[in-house]
Design an enzyme around this catalytic site. Sequence first.
Site, PDB file in Angstrom:
ATOM      1  N   HIS A  28       0.800  -1.238   0.000  1.00 15.06           N
ATOM      2  CA  HIS A  28       0.000   0.000   0.000  1.00 15.06           C
ATOM      3  C   HIS A  28       0.833   1.288   0.000  1.00 15.06           C
ATOM      4  O   HIS A  28       0.857   2.057   0.937  1.00 15.06           O
ATOM      5  CB  HIS A  28      -1.114   0.006   1.049  1.00 15.06           C
ATOM      6  CG  HIS A  28      -0.792  -0.395   2.452  1.00 15.06           C
ATOM      7  ND1 HIS A  28       0.228   0.138   3.165  1.00 15.06           N
ATOM      8  CD2 HIS A  28      -1.423  -1.252   3.278  1.00 15.06           C
ATOM      9  CE1 HIS A  28       0.207  -0.371   4.369  1.00 15.06           C
ATOM     10  NE2 HIS A  28      -0.762  -1.219   4.471  1.00 15.06           N
ATOM     11  N   HIS A  82      -3.246  -9.191  14.993  1.00 15.10           N
ATOM     12  CA  HIS A  82      -3.456  -8.057  14.079  1.00 15.10           C
ATOM     13  C   HIS A  82      -4.294  -8.553  12.911  1.00 15.10           C
ATOM     14  O   HIS A  82      -3.961  -9.561  12.281  1.00 15.10           O
ATOM     15  CB  HIS A  82      -2.087  -7.552  13.596  1.00 15.10           C
ATOM     16  CG  HIS A  82      -2.139  -6.389  12.667  1.00 15.10           C
ATOM     17  ND1 HIS A  82      -3.220  -5.550  12.557  1.00 15.10           N
ATOM     18  CD2 HIS A  82      -1.226  -5.913  11.777  1.00 15.10           C
ATOM     19  CE1 HIS A  82      -2.965  -4.611  11.655  1.00 15.10           C
ATOM     20  NE2 HIS A  82      -1.765  -4.811  11.160  1.00 15.10           N
ATOM     21  N   GLU A  84      -4.953  -7.139   9.951  1.00 13.00           N
ATOM     22  CA  GLU A  84      -4.671  -6.782   8.553  1.00 13.00           C
ATOM     23  C   GLU A  84      -4.440  -8.078   7.761  1.00 13.00           C
ATOM     24  O   GLU A  84      -3.914  -9.067   8.286  1.00 13.00           O
ATOM     25  CB  GLU A  84      -3.458  -5.845   8.439  1.00 13.00           C
ATOM     26  CG  GLU A  84      -3.353  -5.273   7.037  1.00 13.00           C
ATOM     27  CD  GLU A  84      -2.491  -4.010   6.900  1.00 13.00           C
ATOM     28  OE1 GLU A  84      -1.777  -3.663   7.859  1.00 13.00           O
ATOM     29  OE2 GLU A  84      -2.539  -3.389   5.822  1.00 13.00           O
ATOM     30  N   ASP A  86      -2.511  -9.336   5.628  1.00 11.19           N
ATOM     31  CA  ASP A  86      -1.245 -10.058   5.476  1.00 11.19           C
ATOM     32  C   ASP A  86      -1.011 -11.009   6.651  1.00 11.19           C
ATOM     33  O   ASP A  86      -0.130 -11.864   6.585  1.00 11.19           O
ATOM     34  CB  ASP A  86      -0.053  -9.097   5.288  1.00 11.19           C
ATOM     35  CG  ASP A  86      -0.009  -7.952   6.269  1.00 11.19           C
ATOM     36  OD1 ASP A  86      -1.040  -7.609   6.861  1.00 11.19           O
ATOM     37  OD2 ASP A  86       1.080  -7.388   6.451  1.00 11.19           O
ATOM     38  N   HIS A 147      -0.243  -1.549  14.404  1.00 11.67           N
ATOM     39  CA  HIS A 147      -0.404  -0.605  13.324  1.00 11.67           C
ATOM     40  C   HIS A 147      -1.858  -0.271  13.010  1.00 11.67           C
ATOM     41  O   HIS A 147      -2.143   0.674  12.264  1.00 11.67           O
ATOM     42  CB  HIS A 147       0.317  -1.206  12.089  1.00 11.67           C
ATOM     43  CG  HIS A 147      -0.099  -0.782  10.758  1.00 11.67           C
ATOM     44  ND1 HIS A 147      -0.522  -1.614   9.762  1.00 11.67           N
ATOM     45  CD2 HIS A 147      -0.163   0.464  10.231  1.00 11.67           C
ATOM     46  CE1 HIS A 147      -0.792  -0.945   8.676  1.00 11.67           C
ATOM     47  NE2 HIS A 147      -0.601   0.316   8.910  1.00 11.67           N
ATOM     48  N   ASP A 166       3.121  -6.175  13.908  1.00 12.80           N
ATOM     49  CA  ASP A 166       3.883  -5.278  13.034  1.00 12.80           C
ATOM     50  C   ASP A 166       5.042  -4.574  13.760  1.00 12.80           C
ATOM     51  O   ASP A 166       6.020  -4.147  13.122  1.00 12.80           O
ATOM     52  CB  ASP A 166       2.969  -4.193  12.442  1.00 12.80           C
ATOM     53  CG  ASP A 166       2.148  -4.690  11.259  1.00 12.80           C
ATOM     54  OD1 ASP A 166       2.464  -5.747  10.705  1.00 12.80           O
ATOM     55  OD2 ASP A 166       1.182  -3.991  10.895  1.00 12.80           O
ATOM     56  N   TYR A 194      10.525   0.752   7.541  1.00 13.17           N
ATOM     57  CA  TYR A 194       9.224   0.272   8.005  1.00 13.17           C
ATOM     58  C   TYR A 194       8.609   1.268   8.991  1.00 13.17           C
ATOM     59  O   TYR A 194       7.434   1.616   8.911  1.00 13.17           O
ATOM     60  CB  TYR A 194       9.390  -1.111   8.662  1.00 13.17           C
ATOM     61  CG  TYR A 194       8.086  -1.809   8.904  1.00 13.17           C
ATOM     62  CD1 TYR A 194       7.520  -2.620   7.927  1.00 13.17           C
ATOM     63  CD2 TYR A 194       7.396  -1.636  10.093  1.00 13.17           C
ATOM     64  CE1 TYR A 194       6.308  -3.255   8.133  1.00 13.17           C
ATOM     65  CE2 TYR A 194       6.181  -2.255  10.316  1.00 13.17           C
ATOM     66  CZ  TYR A 194       5.646  -3.067   9.329  1.00 13.17           C
ATOM     67  OH  TYR A 194       4.428  -3.684   9.540  1.00 13.17           O
ATOM     68  N   HIS A 227       6.808  -9.446  10.567  1.00 12.05           N
ATOM     69  CA  HIS A 227       7.596  -9.265   9.334  1.00 12.05           C
ATOM     70  C   HIS A 227       9.077  -9.220   9.701  1.00 12.05           C
ATOM     71  O   HIS A 227       9.451  -8.585  10.693  1.00 12.05           O
ATOM     72  CB  HIS A 227       7.273  -7.938   8.635  1.00 12.05           C
ATOM     73  CG  HIS A 227       5.856  -7.775   8.194  1.00 12.05           C
ATOM     74  ND1 HIS A 227       5.327  -8.470   7.127  1.00 12.05           N
ATOM     75  CD2 HIS A 227       4.862  -6.982   8.650  1.00 12.05           C
ATOM     76  CE1 HIS A 227       4.063  -8.100   6.955  1.00 12.05           C
ATOM     77  NE2 HIS A 227       3.754  -7.210   7.865  1.00 12.05           N
TER      78      HIS A 227
END
Length: 400
Positions: A28, A82, A84, A86, A147, A166, A194, A227
Amino acid sequence: MDDVFRAVKVTDRVYWVGAVDWRLRHFHGYLTARGTTYNAYLVLADKMTLIDTVKAPFKKEMLDRIASIVDPKEIKYIVSNHSEMDHSGCLPDLMASLKPEKVFASMMGVKALKEHFHLDGVTRVKDGETLSLGNASLVFAETKMIHWPDSMFAYLPEDQLLFSQDGFGMHLASSERFDDEIDSSLLEYEGAKYFANIILPYAPLVTKLLERVAGLKWNMKFIAPDHGPVWRKDVDKILGLYAKWAAQKPAKKAVVAYDTMWQSTAMMARAISEGLEAGGLAVKVMPLDVCHRSDVMTELLCAGAFVVGSPTMNNQVYPTVADLLTYVRGLKPKNLVGAAFGSYGWSGEAIPQIIDVLKAMKVDVVADGLRVLYVPDEAVLVQCRALGADVAEKVRSNVG
Ligand code: FEO
C-alpha cells in the site's frame, strides 16, 4: 524428513511457521524493494497455539511448515494479534478446516475480523489478560494504532518472548530468520524504512507503549514480529531504535525532493543542496522521477529539513511532487524546517501550493519560496544557494 517447507525453531517451545514473499514490491504505497515475510508462530503448549497466520496465497507454505512438526489439526487456539490481511488472510480457511477450540483477538480485532471476513466465533481477550495454554501462558497488551486499532502484543513469559505483530518488524525477505544472521546496517535501514512508512503517524503512541512495556518488566530475550527477522541477539537495539525514531529528534540532515520538466527546477535543486551542504548539513537530493516516495520518507525520518521543488504544470504542483506531499503529510513527520522552490512558465502556482501543504504539516517554512521564470540565471542560482544556507542555519539552531 522430506518436507519442502519446514518449521524453524525459535525456542524449544516456539517455531516459526511463516512464509517468505520474495516477489512483493508494493505494500500500500510502500516500495518493498527486498520483499517481505509473513511470520506466523506455533507455540507447542498443552493447548497448541498458532500466533497469527499469513497472507492468503501463502496458506499451503504455512500449513506445510506446521505439518513438518505437528499435525495442523492439533492446533487448539489461534491468536490474531493483528487483523490486517497479510496476517489474517488464512484465518477463515483455518477456522473452517482445522476447527480450533478458540480463536482470540482484541475487542477491535473481533470487530475487524467480523467486518473483513464476516467471521463469527472469535473470542475477545482484554488488555492485560492472561490466557492459559496449560503448561505455558500468553499475556496480552493492546497496542492500538500500532499498526491498526485492533493490534496487540502477546507475551510468552515462560520463554521471555514477545509476539509483536507489526511492531519491530521490517519488509525483508531472507533465508535467515534471526537478527544475528543478517547484516546489522541492513536491519537498521529496513527497520527505519518500516517505521517511517508504517508506524510514524503513531510515534507518540510508540513512546507511550515503550514506557508501558518497560513498566511491565517483561524480560524479553526474543521479540518475534510478523515481518522480518526474530530479534534474539540484540533486542535492546530495536527497542532503542524505536525510542529514537519515535522521538524524531532532528539531525543535521536535509532532504531535497523535486521533479523537473526541462531541468530548470533540477538546476535550482543542485544549487540549494550546495548551500545546505556548505551550511553543515548532510544532504539527500531525491529526483522524484527516479526516487520512490517511500524512500524519500525513509530519508526524512529524523531529518532536520524537507526542501521541495516543483515546476508549475497546468496551474498545479507537478504530479509526482503532489503524490509525495500527500504521502508525507499523512505520515506526520515532525520537527522539520522546510522551503519550496521551482521554475514556472507563466503563472507559478506550484510554489505557494507547496508552502500551504508544508505549513499544514507544521513544517517551519523558511522564506516565501523561491520561484523563477523559465530558466535560472547565475543570480537566481546564487539565491538558491543562499536559501539552502538559510535552511541549514535554522536546522543547526534547532539541533543545537
Ligand atoms: Fe503487517 Fe499492519 O500488517
